[in-house]
Design an enzyme around this catalytic site. Sequence first.
Site, PDB file in Angstrom:
ATOM      1  N   GLU A 118     -37.521  12.686 -16.900  1.00 24.71           N
ATOM      2  CA  GLU A 118     -37.628  13.717 -17.934  1.00 24.71           C
ATOM      3  C   GLU A 118     -37.488  15.131 -17.402  1.00 24.71           C
ATOM      4  O   GLU A 118     -36.863  15.978 -18.036  1.00 24.71           O
ATOM      5  CB  GLU A 118     -38.990  13.630 -18.656  1.00 24.71           C
ATOM      6  CG  GLU A 118     -39.227  12.350 -19.416  1.00 24.71           C
ATOM      7  CD  GLU A 118     -40.082  11.390 -18.614  1.00 24.71           C
ATOM      8  OE1 GLU A 118     -39.859  11.302 -17.388  1.00 24.71           O
ATOM      9  OE2 GLU A 118     -40.956  10.734 -19.199  1.00 24.71           O
ATOM     10  N   ASP A 150     -41.483   8.246 -18.287  1.00 25.43           N
ATOM     11  CA  ASP A 150     -42.909   7.893 -18.204  1.00 25.43           C
ATOM     12  C   ASP A 150     -43.171   6.487 -18.745  1.00 25.43           C
ATOM     13  O   ASP A 150     -42.408   5.964 -19.556  1.00 25.43           O
ATOM     14  CB  ASP A 150     -43.751   8.905 -18.979  1.00 25.43           C
ATOM     15  CG  ASP A 150     -43.810  10.255 -18.263  1.00 25.43           C
ATOM     16  OD1 ASP A 150     -43.473  10.302 -17.073  1.00 25.43           O
ATOM     17  OD2 ASP A 150     -44.166  11.253 -18.914  1.00 25.43           O
ATOM     18  N   ASP A 166     -45.539   5.288 -20.732  1.00 24.29           N
ATOM     19  CA  ASP A 166     -46.179   5.050 -22.028  1.00 24.29           C
ATOM     20  C   ASP A 166     -45.125   4.878 -23.119  1.00 24.29           C
ATOM     21  O   ASP A 166     -43.925   4.845 -22.847  1.00 24.29           O
ATOM     22  CB  ASP A 166     -47.151   6.190 -22.371  1.00 24.29           C
ATOM     23  CG  ASP A 166     -46.459   7.549 -22.381  1.00 24.29           C
ATOM     24  OD1 ASP A 166     -45.221   7.585 -22.220  1.00 24.29           O
ATOM     25  OD2 ASP A 166     -47.145   8.565 -22.555  1.00 24.29           O
ATOM     26  N   GLU A 189     -44.131   6.884 -25.423  1.00 24.54           N
ATOM     27  CA  GLU A 189     -43.249   8.042 -25.539  1.00 24.54           C
ATOM     28  C   GLU A 189     -42.124   7.960 -24.509  1.00 24.54           C
ATOM     29  O   GLU A 189     -40.959   8.210 -24.807  1.00 24.54           O
ATOM     30  CB  GLU A 189     -44.059   9.328 -25.330  1.00 24.54           C
ATOM     31  CG  GLU A 189     -43.350  10.594 -25.719  1.00 24.54           C
ATOM     32  CD  GLU A 189     -43.442  10.899 -27.198  1.00 24.54           C
ATOM     33  OE1 GLU A 189     -42.691  11.768 -27.640  1.00 24.54           O
ATOM     34  OE2 GLU A 189     -44.233  10.263 -27.902  1.00 24.54           O
ATOM     35  N   TYR A 222     -50.629   8.665 -13.365  1.00 24.44           N
ATOM     36  CA  TYR A 222     -50.230   9.094 -14.700  1.00 24.44           C
ATOM     37  C   TYR A 222     -51.451   9.489 -15.528  1.00 24.44           C
ATOM     38  O   TYR A 222     -52.465   8.790 -15.517  1.00 24.44           O
ATOM     39  CB  TYR A 222     -49.455   7.977 -15.401  1.00 24.44           C
ATOM     40  CG  TYR A 222     -48.754   8.444 -16.645  1.00 24.44           C
ATOM     41  CD1 TYR A 222     -47.844   9.491 -16.593  1.00 24.44           C
ATOM     42  CD2 TYR A 222     -49.006   7.843 -17.873  1.00 24.44           C
ATOM     43  CE1 TYR A 222     -47.200   9.921 -17.739  1.00 24.44           C
ATOM     44  CE2 TYR A 222     -48.360   8.266 -19.025  1.00 24.44           C
ATOM     45  CZ  TYR A 222     -47.454   9.315 -18.952  1.00 24.44           C
ATOM     46  OH  TYR A 222     -46.817   9.756 -20.085  1.00 24.44           O
ATOM     47  N   ARG A 236     -51.905  10.031 -18.880  1.00 21.81           N
ATOM     48  CA  ARG A 236     -52.141   9.605 -20.276  1.00 21.81           C
ATOM     49  C   ARG A 236     -52.514   8.127 -20.262  1.00 21.81           C
ATOM     50  O   ARG A 236     -51.655   7.261 -20.201  1.00 21.81           O
ATOM     51  CB  ARG A 236     -50.910   9.861 -21.140  1.00 21.81           C
ATOM     52  CG  ARG A 236     -50.594  11.343 -21.294  1.00 21.81           C
ATOM     53  CD  ARG A 236     -49.446  11.604 -22.238  1.00 21.81           C
ATOM     54  NE  ARG A 236     -49.159  13.030 -22.315  1.00 21.81           N
ATOM     55  CZ  ARG A 236     -48.254  13.655 -21.566  1.00 21.81           C
ATOM     56  NH1 ARG A 236     -47.534  12.964 -20.693  1.00 21.81           N
ATOM     57  NH2 ARG A 236     -48.051  14.946 -21.682  1.00 21.81           N
ATOM     58  N   HIS A 285     -51.858   0.780 -17.697  1.00 21.85           N
ATOM     59  CA  HIS A 285     -51.839   1.284 -16.330  1.00 21.85           C
ATOM     60  C   HIS A 285     -53.232   1.692 -15.864  1.00 21.85           C
ATOM     61  O   HIS A 285     -54.222   1.371 -16.501  1.00 21.85           O
ATOM     62  CB  HIS A 285     -50.842   2.435 -16.194  1.00 21.85           C
ATOM     63  CG  HIS A 285     -50.840   3.382 -17.337  1.00 21.85           C
ATOM     64  ND1 HIS A 285     -50.037   3.222 -18.440  1.00 21.85           N
ATOM     65  CD2 HIS A 285     -51.571   4.491 -17.565  1.00 21.85           C
ATOM     66  CE1 HIS A 285     -50.254   4.215 -19.290  1.00 21.85           C
ATOM     67  NE2 HIS A 285     -51.181   4.985 -18.781  1.00 21.85           N
TER      68      HIS A 285
END
Length: 798
Positions: free
Chosen positions: A14, A87, A89, A91, A335, A337, A381
């Site tokens: 990203e 990432d 997740d 998203e 990570y 989130r 995770h």
Amino acid sequence: MGKANTDKSLVIVESPAKAKTINKYLGPNFEVKASMGHVRDLPSKGLNVDIENRFEPVYEVVPGRKRTLKSLKDSTKRCGRVYLATDLDREGEAIAWHLAEALKLKNDDTFRVVFNAITKNDIQKAFAKPGKIDMDRVLAQQARRVLDRIVGYQISPLLWKKVARGLSAGRVQSVAVKMIVEREREIRAFVPKEYWLIPGVFSTQSDEDLSESWQAFLESGGEKGLTLAEQNQWLAEHSAFRADLVGVNGKKFHADNETQAAAIFEQIQQAAFTVGGITTRRMKSRPAPPFITSTLQQAAANRLGFSAKRTMRVAQQLYEGIDLGSMGALGLITYMRTDSTFLSQDALQSSRRFIENRFGRDYLPDKPNVYASAKGAQEAHEAIRPTDPDLTPDEIRQFLTDEQYKLYDLIWRRFIACQMAAAQWDTTRVDIIGRADGFSCEYRATGRILVFDGFTRVWQTPTEEPRLPALAQDQSLAVVSVKSEQHFTKPPARYTEASLVKALEKEGIGRPSTYASIISTIQDRGYVEKIDKKFQPTDVAEIVTDKLNEFFPNVMDVAFTRHMEAQLDKIEEQHLDWVKVLEEFYGPFRDNLEKAAEEMKHAKAQTEPSDYMCPECKAPLVYRFGKNGRFLSCSRYPDCKFASPCDKEGKMVEQTDETTEHQCPNCSKPMLRKSGRYGPFLGCSDYPNCKTILKVDKEGNPLPPKPAPEPTGLKCHKCKTGELVIRQSKRGPFLGCNKFPRCRTIVSMKKLDELKTLAAEGKWPPATEDQAKQILAATQPDKTKKKSKRTSKKAKKE
């Protein structure tokens, strides 16, 4: 067109920062590029969801991403394989899918790699076993996006018509506002209840009267008073301690009024006191689990004063990688989130090795501490932890900004502490018996002494525990002080950022990745204000909440919102049909929408009774809603046009209209001293012909007008049409868009010279907002370092 090199692979992430860190762990056969976030999304204008066609979303390339996509497309032609390393997740999974769709990637040559931390070991493991895009996760994210779009884009226009322009509604945001509104109403409706306490201070020094000394010590603190720690220190030095009255004549002590308390107090003054019983127990306190997103945001708010948005921004920097000098760029944390407290075996072993080496065997439990994740935890995770415990905060401080250091220190300490031995305390409870003729009472004192610090050596917990002097059974005690004190019960506390995140998590509203954006949105939209670090709803928040509660009970119901979150989770975990989930929601929602369009009254047409009478015609005053919020108005309007501002509690703000010596700067007529919703101000006496108002200082004198904004020649990167100008504030100058309030862009003054340089080079404003964020988030380079580098290069050249 260049021929594809089958040995070469393209890796797409990203952000440039993430790309830079990953690039050093992959060999020359990998080309790492950044997508700059989302490349496709629902267009901002219009619903763009075909409800009749199974809720089919209409996607378009995000403005400013066409050039990025073209560059990525050119790279795919040169490479035989494409690895989507966004990432881990939902998203990130959605971004990976949109990249595959936009670039028209072949499935056989496209792979998905996920990693919990950006370290050499994690990257190599991920690329050794690449997978494919998880479509269940993609559909779960798509369902959430479509659902939020439907709620936001179909309710918001209704609010524009019925309340005020510019308002918005959201599936989660509106429920969060409702929680704050309901808490405020609980506080308003709260009726304090009186109760009395009769605390005592006792001493083992029966040969000395300490009453006057104790009183003199308390008075020495002045208006501010002495801290609890200072008071405990004095008591310890004089073999004294506090105790609370818990029983009278064999019954639990309770006094609702002064008469009851006075009768008991009078008898206590006649009593003699002895130690009735001593109980000592060894207590253990275990360390808290490692951080998940919500607990990190809460701890950062409570300990560092960080907002949830700031916490996530800094955590993102630590995750994507920090340049550590000779070590190069390295991801410092996993990570950020997540709602899982799981720790990998590698993490447990590295932490236990560090604890034993640094603190010794006594601080290491026999087995690793294991923590259960909360029920319904969605992210598979790990917890948030440092990637390498040996990189202590102090050792790498020189490479971190102040906020990066503070947050990394918090994460590092919590992780190390969670695998350390429990702290041990000796907790003592002393029962004190008072006796007089036909009367007995019982006081109780507690104290604890730290026997073994354990995890608190790393994770300090503030404590004001008093130390008790040496005591023996039946020992006589001298009374230092006994007072009868009046108290009142307190209303529930307003939400802070930390407590609101905790409440959202407890109610199952939103997900780890959304807490920060929810809190930012409800403030940006003007629904809540943060006063003394606590959230208070605005008038418009209360009106919108009431109207949505009336016409959209499901959308505003906490239990229903929690149910929808669970349904969205099941799309990923149990292969639930995402279209059926939306159909289940949309049927009742559409009916509510139609009913609201017909029956919802405009906010300005509604009135609410008040306790005031009109001073002009003696009719009752009512509360009305206007562009500036609630105000008091005559119920006979428009026959009587009396109106008065009111404060947040609905109390009338008295209009003094005192003539002052100041003249109106526009028409030269006298200025009147007035009082409004936001305090005193000066208004022109020729109102409404002249509507000039002036702010005043504490003495009531008009404040000098703010200097006109100073142009900079820099284009605004958000609205593209405005220009950044220099404005003044209480905290000093800052850069803001001259299109305010339509564009609310704010940039630090520290960036002015840097942005002017970029503008001169044709690099400002950048093509996309994400690129602008990268430039604005980056720390300004140290000029001395640059100069030394230039000097060394020049020396080498010579």
